[in-house]
Scaffold this motif. Sequence first.
Motif, PDB file in Angstrom:
ATOM      1  N   THR A  11      48.009  39.324  32.982  1.00  0.00           N
ATOM      2  CA  THR A  11      47.312  38.461  34.248  1.00  0.00           C
ATOM      3  C   THR A  11      46.843  39.985  35.071  1.00  0.00           C
ATOM      4  OG1 THR A  11      49.913  39.174  35.345  1.00  0.00           O
ATOM      5  CG2 THR A  11      49.252  36.785  34.675  1.00  0.00           C
ATOM      6  N   LYS A  12      46.500  39.262  36.782  1.00  0.00           N
ATOM      7  CA  LYS A  12      46.203  40.785  37.344  1.00  0.00           C
ATOM      8  C   LYS A  12      46.529  39.834  38.760  1.00  0.00           C
ATOM      9  CE  LYS A  12      42.067  42.025  35.988  1.00  0.00           C
ATOM     10  NZ  LYS A  12      40.621  42.392  35.623  1.00  0.00           N
ATOM     11  N   ILE A  13      46.053  41.253  39.257  1.00  0.00           N
ATOM     12  CA  ILE A  13      46.540  40.677  40.943  1.00  0.00           C
ATOM     13  C   ILE A  13      44.834  41.444  41.597  1.00  0.00           C
ATOM     14  CG2 ILE A  13      47.614  41.340  42.870  1.00  0.00           C
ATOM     15  CD1 ILE A  13      49.865  41.445  40.941  1.00  0.00           C
ATOM     16  N   ALA A  14      44.490  40.971  42.097  1.00  0.00           N
ATOM     17  CA  ALA A  14      42.930  41.202  42.646  1.00  0.00           C
ATOM     18  C   ALA A  14      43.039  41.299  44.133  1.00  0.00           C
ATOM     19  CB  ALA A  14      41.735  41.164  42.197  1.00  0.00           C
ATOM     20  N   VAL A  15      42.743  42.110  45.624  1.00  0.00           N
ATOM     21  CA  VAL A  15      42.263  41.931  46.521  1.00  0.00           C
ATOM     22  C   VAL A  15      40.743  41.895  46.203  1.00  0.00           C
ATOM     23  CG1 VAL A  15      42.803  43.147  48.975  1.00  0.00           C
ATOM     24  CG2 VAL A  15      44.569  43.214  46.996  1.00  0.00           C
ATOM     25  N   ILE A  16      40.046  40.985  47.244  1.00  0.00           N
ATOM     26  CA  ILE A  16      39.142  41.023  47.740  1.00  0.00           C
ATOM     27  C   ILE A  16      38.875  41.785  49.194  1.00  0.00           C
ATOM     28  CG2 ILE A  16      36.975  39.988  47.814  1.00  0.00           C
ATOM     29  CD1 ILE A  16      39.869  39.237  45.686  1.00  0.00           C
ATOM     30  N   LEU A  17      38.292  42.990  50.221  1.00  0.00           N
ATOM     31  CA  LEU A  17      37.547  43.166  51.310  1.00  0.00           C
ATOM     32  C   LEU A  17      36.628  42.788  51.142  1.00  0.00           C
ATOM     33  CD1 LEU A  17      39.994  46.206  50.762  1.00  0.00           C
ATOM     34  CD2 LEU A  17      41.122  44.143  51.903  1.00  0.00           C
ATOM     35  N   ARG A  18      37.015  42.187  52.687  1.00  0.00           N
ATOM     36  CA  ARG A  18      35.673  42.447  53.687  1.00  0.00           C
ATOM     37  C   ARG A  18      35.020  43.933  53.648  1.00  0.00           C
ATOM     38  NH1 ARG A  18      35.027  39.425  58.491  1.00  0.00           N
ATOM     39  NH2 ARG A  18      35.240  41.053  59.374  1.00  0.00           N
ATOM     40  N   ASP A  19      33.720  44.080  53.277  1.00  0.00           N
ATOM     41  CA  ASP A  19      33.373  45.432  53.465  1.00  0.00           C
ATOM     42  C   ASP A  19      32.451  46.118  55.282  1.00  0.00           C
ATOM     43  OD1 ASP A  19      30.632  44.348  54.543  1.00  0.00           O
ATOM     44  OD2 ASP A  19      29.335  44.270  52.067  1.00  0.00           O
ATOM     45  N   ASP A  20      32.827  45.567  55.637  1.00  0.00           N
ATOM     46  CA  ASP A  20      32.469  45.951  57.333  1.00  0.00           C
ATOM     47  C   ASP A  20      33.745  45.906  57.719  1.00  0.00           C
ATOM     48  OD1 ASP A  20      33.102  42.718  57.456  1.00  0.00           O
ATOM     49  OD2 ASP A  20      31.890  42.701  59.042  1.00  0.00           O
ATOM     50  N   LEU A  66      44.044  45.761  41.772  1.00  0.00           N
ATOM     51  CA  LEU A  66      42.668  45.871  41.730  1.00  0.00           C
ATOM     52  C   LEU A  66      42.226  45.849  43.096  1.00  0.00           C
ATOM     53  CD1 LEU A  66      42.135  45.067  37.958  1.00  0.00           C
ATOM     54  CD2 LEU A  66      42.452  47.344  39.220  1.00  0.00           C
ATOM     55  N   ILE A  67      41.802  46.509  43.646  1.00  0.00           N
ATOM     56  CA  ILE A  67      40.931  46.041  45.279  1.00  0.00           C
ATOM     57  C   ILE A  67      39.622  46.508  45.214  1.00  0.00           C
ATOM     58  CG2 ILE A  67      40.512  47.065  47.869  1.00  0.00           C
ATOM     59  CD1 ILE A  67      43.731  46.488  46.925  1.00  0.00           C
ATOM     60  N   PHE A  68      38.731  45.339  45.630  1.00  0.00           N
ATOM     61  CA  PHE A  68      37.588  45.338  45.764  1.00  0.00           C
ATOM     62  C   PHE A  68      36.628  45.272  47.077  1.00  0.00           C
ATOM     63  CE2 PHE A  68      39.302  43.400  41.492  1.00  0.00           C
ATOM     64  CZ  PHE A  68      38.103  43.963  40.589  1.00  0.00           C
ATOM     65  N   SER A  69      35.315  44.955  47.291  1.00  0.00           N
ATOM     66  CA  SER A  69      35.235  45.011  48.353  1.00  0.00           C
ATOM     67  C   SER A  69      33.750  44.687  48.195  1.00  0.00           C
ATOM     68  CB  SER A  69      34.730  46.527  48.432  1.00  0.00           C
ATOM     69  OG  SER A  69      33.733  46.561  50.449  1.00  0.00           O
ATOM     70  N   THR A  70      33.577  43.407  49.523  1.00  0.00           N
ATOM     71  CA  THR A  70      32.009  42.126  49.206  1.00  0.00           C
ATOM     72  C   THR A  70      31.877  42.350  51.111  1.00  0.00           C
ATOM     73  OG1 THR A  70      31.290  40.045  47.718  1.00  0.00           O
ATOM     74  CG2 THR A  70      33.313  40.433  49.058  1.00  0.00           C
ATOM     75  N   ASP A  71      30.294  41.619  51.204  1.00  0.00           N
ATOM     76  CA  ASP A  71      30.163  41.187  52.422  1.00  0.00           C
ATOM     77  C   ASP A  71      31.094  39.478  52.339  1.00  0.00           C
ATOM     78  OD1 ASP A  71      28.308  38.825  50.995  1.00  0.00           O
ATOM     79  OD2 ASP A  71      26.553  40.528  50.868  1.00  0.00           O
ATOM     80  N   ALA A  72      30.087  39.605  53.732  1.00  0.00           N
ATOM     81  CA  ALA A  72      31.230  38.132  54.400  1.00  0.00           C
ATOM     82  C   ALA A  72      30.067  36.959  53.737  1.00  0.00           C
ATOM     83  CB  ALA A  72      30.618  38.144  55.611  1.00  0.00           C
TER      84      ALA A  72
END
Length: 142
Positions: A11-20, A66-72
């Motif tokens: 399994t995986k835990i991931a957080v996706i954060l808005r990059d702004d 795991l922490i990820f970043s992306t745009d809106a």
Amino acid sequence: MNTPTKVAWDTKIAVILRDDLEVWQKLNVTAFATSGIAATVDGVVGEPYVDGDGTKYLPMYRQPVLIFSTDAARMKTIHERALRRDVIVAVYPEAIFETNNDEDNRATIADVPTDQLVLAGIAVRGDKREVDKVVRGATMHS
């Protein structure tokens, strides 16, 4: 000191954060969004920690987050994917930055249709292949 045992997680835990977001906001989103996973998924949290003097500390996740970043725009896509796949999802609406209690936090989305949510971030947990498909296009946070 014991040699660490390498574990292959299914399994995986991931957080996706808005990059702004500001740094404090990214940290806040990560803490709040993952708390839902810790509170609801059996076995995701390990045993309490105890130091050499016998002082006890709270348990933590048994696996990496795991922490990820992306745009809106991609955040909307990732949110849609998460809802279609076999993963659990915690959302952190941008409006929560203006509230200061749980009731008001939940009220920030109560009347907002799913496709109109403005999310600062989300956390997901599930089969690692499913999570990989959800976060596709986001980059590892640095």
